[in-house]
Design a protein around this motif. Sequence first.
Motif, PDB file in Angstrom:
ATOM      1  N   ASN A  55       5.964  -1.626 -15.012  1.00 46.62           N
ATOM      2  CA  ASN A  55       4.675  -0.965 -14.802  1.00 46.62           C
ATOM      3  C   ASN A  55       4.622  -0.208 -13.477  1.00 46.62           C
ATOM      4  N   GLN A  56       5.771   0.265 -13.008  1.00 49.49           N
ATOM      5  CA  GLN A  56       5.821   1.052 -11.787  1.00 49.49           C
ATOM      6  C   GLN A  56       6.177   2.501 -12.114  1.00 49.49           C
ATOM      7  N   ALA A  57       5.868   3.370 -11.189  1.00 49.73           N
ATOM      8  CA  ALA A  57       6.253   4.769 -11.320  1.00 49.73           C
ATOM      9  C   ALA A  57       7.623   4.977 -10.673  1.00 49.73           C
ATOM     10  N   ILE A  58       8.351   5.972 -11.182  1.00 48.87           N
ATOM     11  CA  ILE A  58       9.650   6.347 -10.623  1.00 48.87           C
ATOM     12  C   ILE A  58       9.498   7.730 -10.007  1.00 48.87           C
ATOM     13  N   ILE A 105      12.775   6.402  -6.184  1.00 51.55           N
ATOM     14  CA  ILE A 105      11.905   5.414  -5.548  1.00 51.55           C
ATOM     15  C   ILE A 105      11.031   4.795  -6.630  1.00 51.55           C
ATOM     16  N   HIS A 106      11.001   3.472  -6.689  1.00 49.27           N
ATOM     17  CA  HIS A 106      10.134   2.752  -7.623  1.00 49.27           C
ATOM     18  C   HIS A 106       8.939   2.216  -6.837  1.00 49.27           C
ATOM     19  N   THR A 107       7.738   2.508  -7.304  1.00 44.05           N
ATOM     20  CA  THR A 107       6.569   2.121  -6.518  1.00 44.05           C
ATOM     21  C   THR A 107       5.368   1.838  -7.401  1.00 44.05           C
ATOM     22  N   ASP A 108       4.458   1.026  -6.888  1.00 45.57           N
ATOM     23  CA  ASP A 108       3.213   0.715  -7.575  1.00 45.57           C
ATOM     24  C   ASP A 108       2.323   1.949  -7.656  1.00 45.57           C
ATOM     25  N   LEU A 109       1.482   2.007  -8.679  1.00 43.76           N
ATOM     26  CA  LEU A 109       0.650   3.188  -8.899  1.00 43.76           C
ATOM     27  C   LEU A 109      -0.347   3.431  -7.776  1.00 43.76           C
ATOM     28  N   ASN A 110      -0.759   2.378  -7.093  1.00 39.95           N
ATOM     29  CA  ASN A 110      -1.730   2.529  -6.008  1.00 39.95           C
ATOM     30  C   ASN A 110      -1.070   2.536  -4.636  1.00 39.95           C
ATOM     31  N   SER A 111       0.244   2.712  -4.607  1.00 41.44           N
ATOM     32  CA  SER A 111       0.934   2.715  -3.320  1.00 41.44           C
ATOM     33  C   SER A 111       0.565   3.959  -2.529  1.00 41.44           C
ATOM     34  N   PHE A 112       0.735   3.874  -1.208  1.00 43.52           N
ATOM     35  CA  PHE A 112       0.404   4.993  -0.328  1.00 43.52           C
ATOM     36  C   PHE A 112       1.185   6.237  -0.705  1.00 43.52           C
TER      37      PHE A 112
END
Length: 273
Positions: free
Chosen positions: A82-85, A96-103
């Motif tokens: 459930n992360q964005a690439i 980079i793999h990151t959460d949708l609400n990441s900075f």
Amino acid sequence: MVHLFGYGQTGIEVISQTIQSTKALKSLYFEMISRERIDDEYKISVAIVKCNLSPYQTYLQSVLDDGGRGPEVLYRANKNNNQAIISPNKFPYFNIHTDLNSFILRNGHHHTLKQSIFTFIADVMENEFIKIGDENLKEYIVREEDVIFRHWNCYYINIYWADFEWVPYTVKKGETLTTIAEKLVVSDYHILQKNEDVDDYDDVSEGDKILVPNHYAKRVEFFIDKATNLPVFTRISDERGVFAQYQQNWLIVNPNFTELDFSTENPQYNFKF
């Protein structure tokens, strides 16, 4: 933009059709110019977007000022944890793999990748219809003279909430600004900017007192393409003026995407391995 004189449907009927058409969408392919108020300044961004509504998948490629390829982002619900690439297309040259609400994803943007601007606006309007009540809708929704916007023949719908205001809200256990905004069908970024003591979307605790809007905005203006019943221009204003503005340069409705359209292995994309 050219103004025309139009007859026929009321603004309420046009918006109702737009909600129905949006809910029937399967996929979208478009280029969008976003103008959003970020920390009291307007940030303009251009992106090419592919979006499949069910299951929800989206690919976004930013367009640089010189027309070059900017960062690319891929999100597939229930995949990749459930992360964005992200492919930055600059240093560092790796995914980079990151959460949708990441900075890294939310910085300079009002919406998350899970919020298609079309379906989000439809959800907002449907919620406002319920909140206002059928008998009061005509006080808020006005159909202005039709317009030609770019190559689209459009309805011009002006929605004005004269009673727009910020009201107190007590944060409940486990809530964040994002979950509060989802419940109220408003913008979490709008709430974040209004509450100066809150530094991030999860910087609230049970019992905190914050301010939230009683409507999504003070005014929303739509140019709605008569052929598709979809908005191709949206301007959103609060008590301070324009909060955000979105326009489509081109729009393809219900294209037939393949699995490769939402894969890092697509040779037309630039994701690193």
